[in-house]
Design a protein around this motif. Structure first.
Motif, PDB file in Angstrom:
ATOM      1  N   PHE A   1      37.947  40.152  47.904  1.00  0.00           N
ATOM      2  CA  PHE A   1      38.206  41.584  47.793  1.00  0.00           C
ATOM      3  C   PHE A   1      38.504  41.891  46.336  1.00  0.00           C
ATOM      4  CE2 PHE A   1      39.479  43.059  52.300  1.00  0.00           C
ATOM      5  CZ  PHE A   1      38.430  42.355  52.828  1.00  0.00           C
ATOM      6  N   LEU A   2      37.456  41.872  45.576  1.00  0.00           N
ATOM      7  CA  LEU A   2      37.665  41.981  44.131  1.00  0.00           C
ATOM      8  C   LEU A   2      38.209  43.338  43.753  1.00  0.00           C
ATOM      9  CD1 LEU A   2      34.572  40.127  42.761  1.00  0.00           C
ATOM     10  CD2 LEU A   2      36.913  39.353  42.903  1.00  0.00           C
ATOM     11  N   ARG A   3      37.783  44.335  44.473  1.00  0.00           N
ATOM     12  CA  ARG A   3      38.255  45.673  44.109  1.00  0.00           C
ATOM     13  C   ARG A   3      39.750  45.805  44.364  1.00  0.00           C
ATOM     14  NH1 ARG A   3      33.645  46.387  46.981  1.00  0.00           N
ATOM     15  NH2 ARG A   3      31.822  47.079  45.820  1.00  0.00           N
ATOM     16  N   LYS A   4      40.154  45.282  45.496  1.00  0.00           N
ATOM     17  CA  LYS A   4      41.581  45.316  45.789  1.00  0.00           C
ATOM     18  C   LYS A   4      42.342  44.518  44.742  1.00  0.00           C
ATOM     19  CE  LYS A   4      42.340  46.715  50.307  1.00  0.00           C
ATOM     20  NZ  LYS A   4      43.276  47.750  50.671  1.00  0.00           N
ATOM     21  N   ALA A   5      41.767  43.368  44.437  1.00  0.00           N
ATOM     22  CA  ALA A   5      42.420  42.530  43.441  1.00  0.00           C
ATOM     23  C   ALA A   5      42.564  43.292  42.141  1.00  0.00           C
ATOM     24  CB  ALA A   5      41.614  41.257  43.232  1.00  0.00           C
TER      25      ALA A   5
ATOM     26  N   PHE B   1      42.617  46.433  41.765  1.00  0.00           N
ATOM     27  CA  PHE B   1      43.589  47.508  41.956  1.00  0.00           C
ATOM     28  C   PHE B   1      45.006  46.981  41.755  1.00  0.00           C
ATOM     29  CE2 PHE B   1      46.241  50.046  44.840  1.00  0.00           C
ATOM     30  CZ  PHE B   1      46.000  51.294  44.320  1.00  0.00           C
TER      31      PHE B   1
ATOM     32  N   GLY C   1      36.616  43.262  39.301  1.00  0.00           N
ATOM     33  CA  GLY C   1      36.841  44.105  40.462  1.00  0.00           C
ATOM     34  C   GLY C   1      36.325  45.512  40.261  1.00  0.00           C
ATOM     35  N   HIS C   2      36.270  45.924  39.029  1.00  0.00           N
ATOM     36  CA  HIS C   2      35.737  47.247  38.758  1.00  0.00           C
ATOM     37  C   HIS C   2      34.265  47.182  38.429  1.00  0.00           C
ATOM     38  CE1 HIS C   2      40.070  47.954  38.110  1.00  0.00           C
ATOM     39  NE2 HIS C   2      39.778  49.101  38.662  1.00  0.00           N
ATOM     40  N   ARG C   3      33.726  46.067  38.714  1.00  0.00           N
ATOM     41  CA  ARG C   3      32.295  45.856  38.456  1.00  0.00           C
ATOM     42  C   ARG C   3      31.965  46.092  36.987  1.00  0.00           C
ATOM     43  NH1 ARG C   3      32.790  44.079  42.756  1.00  0.00           N
ATOM     44  NH2 ARG C   3      31.540  44.384  44.618  1.00  0.00           N
TER      45      ARG C   3
ATOM     46  N   GLY D   1      29.196  50.120  39.938  1.00  0.00           N
ATOM     47  CA  GLY D   1      30.617  50.402  39.945  1.00  0.00           C
ATOM     48  C   GLY D   1      30.894  51.883  39.944  1.00  0.00           C
TER      49      GLY D   1
END
Lengths: 165, 1350
Positions: free
Chosen positions: B554-558, B560, B592-594, B608
């Motif tokens: 969960f890269l985006r969560k990470a 975040f 995570g933010h691409r 992203g």
């Protein structure tokens, strides 16, 4: 704060290249909270929800591939992914079209009437949104993958949300 | 802080219980406030050991720390010979408060202490010892044993005496202190039972007694620790041994405690408490049934913990289960949760043995991710087992009878076999022990006892591989149980940290299960736990969350969470903001933010969420700036502008650009990678949007500098253009992409044209623009430009290649907004598609020249052509004038000119051109080579070649010729043979007519056909009359080369010459007149002065005439007649005889050639020249191209017949005046010589008398005025060549007057030879008007004139 429905609409998959673009196609919402800070924080929220969404997709896929064909059929029909996760203030629902366009619906956790938003409501709302989206990209001048700027679409989406609220 | 109730059952995601804090007290009291986010489920089974560096900093501390960490698992054979797997968890720091939770979860107890210290002298040693002891005091409640590794200057190790432990005693001590240290009075009977007869020294000083032997240094007397001394650089080979030793000893303590606990009388057990619960039970009736059960449940749970720690996992499962059952019954939620958690942990340990195998799970904030040996398996320790095995454990008082090797080498016994063998014995023993202890507790409730038994007996699957314990949870159940446990925890505010840790542990198990959704839901729950944490701990929490999110993908969560952590680092609540860590956290949230650090990747993929990316980047810039690293700030701001350009509004563009300018004022951005302290590399970000480049094209060299192939390529085919490419079309096209067709020259300025737009709303200064190239050495000339907003500007970048070879132009570099950028074409933003590079071939340097031209006669006309720009020389010439043009070629380069070729191209045909422009090639070649900075002179002669015969007078035919021709009546009647062919031949026309030379003479054909009337009065055939001026445009093409490339390439300069030819004079009409002497004739010309000046016209060497401007004048030019033999001789290779015998066509041509010859004769012998008096201009003229009618030719040519006319036997001389009187008889003799080389036939010789009234009227009717005797007309059948015929007649003039005698000889024969004799004699053919018969008339000129007087 009145109930605020807040749509996010995006995540186009470019199937040809097999790479996710994962950038928003359309962001819209209703409600009285137009503060940009909140706007940004909501965007973070949706952004992070994508993780859960993708994970759910992946797990669905693995299920369907492994399991019997009956499942596949039903899964194909069921594009609605349900509640992705909720925070103190918001609930986030996901929906993925067959072309991997991801629709994310964010609502406030509590509706003013106090009643919980029913799952079925969200499901129908997202289905309708899907239909609207399909109409919008039927526009021959729309480039798939670009942000949707159609005013009509915007209006329709806002109507949809108001009606549902 | 109002949590609305959420349904626990339906919503699995929310684990927060709404019944939270029901049982909780006011916070702040003894709350465990230091969460350990690094906890794993398997740590429940670990012994906690603190490793601390004290005293001076050891330089190999980290290495030692790693080595110690590897000793995380040892196998101990217990008293029953069973091998126990003992796991250890090492920490570097441990808050004492957490120690207080040791009763609640025993793995939280700090059991061991290892200090690594350094000292250099006695004082330091004392200090080190003091610190060690104070640490022991600090953790005195739980600490069982400690080791001190001391690194000092001593080389010799102090002798080490085997330590004598009193472990049991120690155990008791610590136990007592743990239970009593809080000064919390337990019920007395329990206390009694626990504090059995043994006396315990209250201080830890008694724990170990170690005589320390040193030579120089002595430890303080109160230092009672097992200390090892090493020199600083000692490899410390026995480190592992010593650590294992410590663990071994710890194990025995734990084991003993376990046994003790298991033997406790169940009704006697004291109530174990979590720290915050202490007040809850004050004054409660502990003897109530409920509380008894509660005590029992808690003790069972405690026992389970100990069992788990001492390596009996399967046993612990049962105990946990039992404890849970008991606690559930009494609604002891907190401990129930702990029991459930323990059950989960134990299950997880059994289910996922590899959870504990990869050691990395020691995550301390201080050494995140940095230890490279994370994944190293336990086996690393095993090589050390053998020596370790030999090491005899010092006898422990309790276990002395049992022969136990502390560690079973795995090679000897596989755990399964050994354990299974030993199971029975151990079981019996434990059973015995248990029954013993249980039996002794008489009033234990049956239920619980039963459960004890039930739990104990059927369980114990010793083999981890064969897991069939009934209480063993499967994966799903673990998650479910954990969830429940967390819900229970959440009911207690004070257990927030326990809950948090449980969440993390559960999440880690879910990660292990590969169930990301579960993991995420556990992690999500962490957020909701409301803890009063220090900022640092909050940050740590987010950090850990981020890490776990990362693990489940969960890269985006990470990202975040990382961003949240980063903002916490610098939040206003944070007393000491740490911008550096904030920065790194932000930076690590990129994936995570691409986002990628490489701007090109970001631009190409455009993935992203732009709005968030922009936000993050802006924050990153701020962090970098506050961190005190302006270069990074500049870099990130550049990155932001570059990558997010399309997503930014115009206003944002402007704002960010201004910000960037401000940032770069502190530190200029450059196109070099920045290396962070962590070793990360920030690749350069290049601004390609500011300014935006919309076109980029290398330019061919300007035409005078452009190299040309010295030899033209052989033509591919017969076509100038063909769409068919011979060879493969496709391959060629692909290969040549980006390859320029033109060449650049070494050491010569080259140019690339760009179109730049400034997208910012203010004026942009771009300095130091250069070209980026690869391949040969290229010297780029920096350029500085100022771009106004929003208007495309064309910019040329220049440079000089310094080598020969292939040059690739890759892009350009700019320096704008304080940032240096290398803008490569391949990385250009997409709307403009550029080729990735342009390839241009560079050839060896070639010379350059300048040319100066000067025109000779009027020296003022001097044009110097600098820089080889095709210059123009204007020259004005009158027709017939000639001049010289001097070209001075100067070599301005450093390369000698070794090849020079001058060619002239004009719109004239080549023959005419060669007459107008005359160059001497030898002269040019003689001057080569031209060394640098020297010059050569080339002279070119110019001549105003023109056709002077003017056709303009066609209409005015009547003016002049009639009077002339009328003198010769016979001429009227003499038809011109072959009108068509008598016209000027085409060859002569093309050759001579200047005007027609301008265009390939096409119009002449039509002209000729309409020209028949002019033949009688010959006029020049000229398309354009010479009366008009003409423009001649000519290019002097100078090809030159030199240096090493001279064989292949050359340069080419062109010099434009505009030659204006002005009309000078023209000959409008002409005729020929017989002269006084038969051998001469007069060519009468009507000459017109076409200039605006008075002209002195020389028509013979001695005679000249002045002609006013625009006036015309008739001049006779005396001329020798064209000699007949010349005529015949030069007749092209066949004599006239042959010609005459030829057929009519041939005859026609022969007549033509005769005319040609005459014309050439006339042209040759007439030399005309003119001079303009005012401007001193001189010129020549010619009558080239003059056309002559047949009659004229007869005059021009010498007659083929020679006349001998005599009167009264006296030869008549030309112009002689004859006088006689009327009635006088004159004898007229006419002799005719045939000079032709053939006999003439049908020659008619006639003598006619007439009177010329001089008014154009001739009277032939003279019958009454004279009388003739003898024939006045005879026909000679044949006159052989070179023979003479003579005829004589007599005439008597009857009346006085002026008479003239026309003597002529005519023949019908020459034209149509076929008709041999057609009525030869009697047919007077003269009368016949048949044009075919009378072809030639020869006349004796001038006619004999006789004046008759009375």
């Amino acid at each position: 704060m009145t109930t605020r429905s807040w749509w996010r609409h995006g995540e186009s998959y470019r199937m040809s290249r097999l790479r996710t673009k994962n950038s928003p196609l359309y962001i819209g919402g209703i409600g009285n909270d137009t503060n940009t800070d909140n706007e940004l924080s909501r965007q973070w929220l949706v952004h992070t929800a994508l993780d859960a969404l993708e994970e759910r997709l992946a797990s669905n896929n693995s299920n369907t591939t492994g399991a019997n064909t009956n499942n596949t059929r039903t899964d194909l029909r069921d594009l609605y992914l349900g509640l992705l996760y909720s925070t103190d203030t918001h609930k986030i629902y996901g929906y993925v079209t067959n072309t991997r366009i991801k629709l994310v619906l964010v609502t406030s956790s509590t509706s003013p009437s106090g009643s919980n938003i029913r799952d079925a409501e969200v499901r129908t709302a997202l289905r309708r949104l899907h239909a609207l989206y399909a109409d919008a990209i039927c526009n021959p001048f729309h480039l798939p993958g670009d942000q949707i700027t159609s005013l009509k679409f915007d209006k329709q989406v806002k109507n949809l949300m108001l009606n549902n609220v | 802080m109002s949590f609305t109730p959420r349904s626990l059952a339906t919503n699995v995601i929310s684990m927060r219980s709404s019944v939270s804090y029901i049982l909780s007290h006011a916070p702040g009291e003894s709350v465990m406030s230091h969460p350990d986010y690094g906890q794993h489920a398997q740590h429940h089974a670990c012994l906690l050991v603190l490793v601390k560096g004290i005293g001076g900093m050891l330089k190999n501390f980290n290495k030692l720390w790693e080595r110690i960490q590897k000793v995380n698992n040892i196998k101990v054979t217990d008293s029953s010979g069973q091998v126990r797997d003992i796991w250890v968890r090492y920490v570097r720091d441990y808050p004492v408060e957490n120690n207080d939770w040791g009763d609640f979860q025993t793995h939280r107890r700090l059991l061991g202490l290892i200090t690594l210290s350094k000292f250099t002298n006695q004082i330091e040693l004392n200090e080190v010892c003091r610190v060690h002891e104070s640490l022991k005091v600090k953790y005195t409640n739980t600490l069982y044993d400690s080791r001190a590794f001391m690194f000092g200057p001593i080389s010799k190790k102090p002798e080490q005496e085997p330590e004598t432990y009193s472990i049991f005693e120690d155990d008791k001590t610590s136990k007592e202190s743990s239970s009593l240290g809080e000064k919390f009075s337990l019920p007395s009977d329990q206390a009694d039972s626990l504090s059995s007869a043994e006396s315990y020294p209250h201080s830890s000083s008694s724990t170990t007694s170690l005589p320390i032997q040193e030579e120089n240094y002595t430890t303080p007397s109160n230092f009672k620790t097992h200390a090892m001394f090493y020199s600083e650089n000692d490899p410390v080979t026995d480190l592992e041994q010593n650590v294992a030793d410590l663990i071994n000893s710890l194990f025995w303590v734990v084991e003993s405690k376990r046994l003790e606990r298991s033997r406790e009388k169940i009704e006697k057990v004291s109530l174990l408490l979590a720290p915050f619960e202490k007040k809850d039970f004050v004054g409660l009736d502990m003897e109530s049934r409920n509380n008894k059960k509660r005590c029992m449940g808690r003790v069972t749970k405690n026992l389970a913990d100990l069992t788990l720690q001492s390596g009996l996992i399967a046993d612990s499962l049962n105990l946990y289960h039992n404890a849970a059952e008991i606690l559930k019954a009494v609604n002891d939620w907190l401990w129930l949760a702990a029991a459930k958690e323990g059950l989960c942990a134990a299950s997880a340990i059994l289910l996922y043995p590899n959870l504990r195998n990869p050691t990395p799970l020691q995550r301390n904030a201080s050494l995140q991710e940095s230890s490279p040996n994370k994944t190293k398996p336990l086996s690393l320790f095993q090589p050390n087992i053998d020596p370790f095995k030999k090491y005899k454990l010092p006898s422990s008082p309790l276990r002395s009878s049992k022969t136990s090797s502390p560690v079973n080498p795995p090679s000897e016994l596989t755990p399964s076999s050994s354990e299974s063998l030993e199971t029975s014995s151990r079981q019996s023993e434990t059973d015995n022990a248990d029954t013993e202890s249980l039996a002794s507790s008489s009033d234990i409730e049956y239920q619980s006892q039963k459960s004890f038994y039930m739990s104990d007996h059927p369980s114990i699957p010793r083999q981890p591989s064969q897991i069939n314990n009934q209480y063993l949870l499967n994966g799903e159940e673990i998650a479910e149980k954990y969830r429940k446990a967390i819900i229970h925890y959440s009911k207690y505010q004070n257990a927030g940290i326990i809950e948090t840790e449980a969440c993390f542990k559960a999440a880690r198990i879910a990660v292990e299960q590969n169930n990301s959704l579960h993991a995420s839901s556990f992690l999500q729950n962490v957020i909701f736990i409301n803890l009063t944490l220090s900022e640092q701990e909050k940050i740590q929490r987010f950090d850990t969350l981020a890490e776990l999110y990362k693990e489940i993908g969960f890269l985006r969560k990470a990202a975040f969470c990382q961003r949240l952590a980063a903002t916490r680092q610098v939040s206003p609540n944070n007393p000491n903001p740490d911008w550096q860590r904030c920065y790194y956290l932000m930076l690590h949230s990129f994936p995570g933010h691409r986002l990628s650090l490489d701007p090109n990747y970001v631009i190409q993929h455009q993935v992203g969420w732009p709005a968030l990316q922009i936000q993050l980047l802006q924050e990153l810039v701020v962090a970098a700036r506050r961190m005190g690293h302006p270069a990074l700030a500049t870099r990130h701001m550049t990155f932001l502008l570059q990558t997010m350009w399309p997503h930014l509004s115009r206003q944002e563009h402007r704002d960010l650009a201004i910000q960037l300018q401000a940032l770069s004022a502190q530190c200029e951005g450059g196109p070099v990678p920045l290396v962070l302290e962590t070793g990360e590399v920030i690749p350069p970000a290049n601004l390609t949007h500011v300014p935006r480049c919309s076109a980029f094209l290398p330019r061919p060299p300007p035409s005078p500098r452009a190299p040309h192939m010295l030899k033209c390529k052989p033509q591919q085919g017969p076509f100038i253009f063909t769409p068919i490419h011979f060879g493969s079309l496709e391959r060629k096209a692909r290969k040549d992409e980006g390859k320029m067709e033109y060449l650049w020259v070494e050491d010569d300025i080259c140019e690339v044209q760009m179109k730049l737009t400034n997208p910012l709303p203010f004026e942009l200064k771009v300095s130091n623009m250069r070209l980026l190239t690869s391949g040969v050495v290229f010297e780029s000339i920096p350029e500085t430009i100022i771009l106004p907003p929003d208007s495309p500007t064309t910019v040329n970048l220049h440079g000089t290649p310094k080598e020969v070879g292939e040059l690739q132009v890759l892009g350009y570099s700019t320096h704008t907004l304080g940032v240096k950028s290398n803008c490569r074409l391949k990385n250009m933003p997409t709307p403009n598609k550029f080729l990735p590079s342009y390839t241009i071939e560079v050839i060896p340097s070639l010379p350059t020249i300048t040319i100066e031209t000067s025109v000779a006669p009027s020296g003022s006309v001097s044009l110097s052509s600098l820089e080889n720009v095709g210059s123009t020389t204007n020259i004005t010439l009158y027709n017939g004038e000639s001049t010289e043009c001097t070209m001075r070629i100067t070599n301005t380069s450093n390369v000698p000119i070794e090849y020079l070729d001058i060619a002239i191209q004009s719109n004239m045909d080549s023959q005419l051109q060669s007459k107008v422009f005359q160059l001497s090639n030898e002269d040019i070649q003689a001057q080569l080579p031209i060394p640098p900075n020297e010059s050569a002179t080339v002279t070119m002669k110019l001549y105003g070649e023109a056709d002077f015969l003017d056709l303009g007078g066609v209409g005015g035919e009547n003016l002049f010729p009639n009077s002339l021709t009328s003198n010769y009546p016979s001429r009227v009647g003499s038809p011109v043979p072959n009108v068509q062919s008598s016209l000027p031949t085409q060859s002569s026309n093309a050759q001579t007519s200047l005007s027609s030379g301008l265009i390939p003479n096409r119009t002449s054909g039509s002209f000729r056909s309409s020209n028949s009337h002019t033949t009688s009065w010959s006029a020049p055939i000229s398309v354009m009359p010479p009366s008009r001026g003409r423009q001649v445009e000519a290019q002097v093409i100078i090809r030159y080369s030199g240096g090493s490339g001279k064989e292949v390439h050359c340069r080419q300069s062109t010099l434009q010459i505009n030659l204006e030819l002005l009309p000078s004079m023209s000959i409008t009409h002409w005729d020929v007149l017989p002269a006084e002497i038969p051998s001469q004739l007069y060519l009468v010309l009507d000459v017109t002065n076409l200039t605006s000046e008075e002209m002195d016209f020389h028509y013979t060497p001695s005679k000249h005439i002045l002609i006013e401007s625009k006036e015309s004048c008739r001049v006779p030019v005396p001329l020798d007649r064209c000699p007949f033999n010349l005529t015949s001789r030069t007749n092209e290779e066949s004599n006239s005889e042959d010609m005459l015998e030829c057929k009519s066509t041939v005859t026609g041509s022969s007549v033509t050639s005769v005319e040609e010859l005459c014309s050439a004769h006339v042209t040759e012998h007439v030399s005309l020249s003119w001079q303009l008096l005012h401007s001193e201009t001189r010129g020549k003229a010619s009558v080239k191209g003059i056309t002559l009618s047949q009659a004229m030719i007869d005059i021009v040519r010498m007659s083929p017949l020679n006349w001998e006319v005599s009167v009264n036997k006296q030869c008549i001389k030309p112009q002689e005046e004859l006088n006689c009187t009327a009635g006088e008889c004159l004898s007229l003799g006419v002799g005719v010589w045939n000079h032709l080389r053939r006999p003439l036939r049908q020659l008619c010789l006639s003598v006619q008398f007439y009177q010329d009234y001089n008014n154009g009227v001739h009277t032939y009717k003279l019958d009454n005025r004279l009388a003739t005797a003898g024939n006045n007309k005879i026909v000679l059948a044949s006159l052989p060549e070179s023979s003479k015929a003579y005829h004589e007649c007599t005439v008597v003039f009857l009346t006085p007057g002026e008479y003239k005698i026309d003597i002529q000889c005519s023949t019908t024969e020459p034209v149509l030879e076929d008709i041999p004799v057609i009525g030869d004699t009697d047919h007077p053919s003269i009368i016949q008007p048949c044009p075919g018969e009378v072809s030639h008339v020869w006349r004796f000129i001038p006619p004999v004139a006789i004046s008759v007087t009375d």
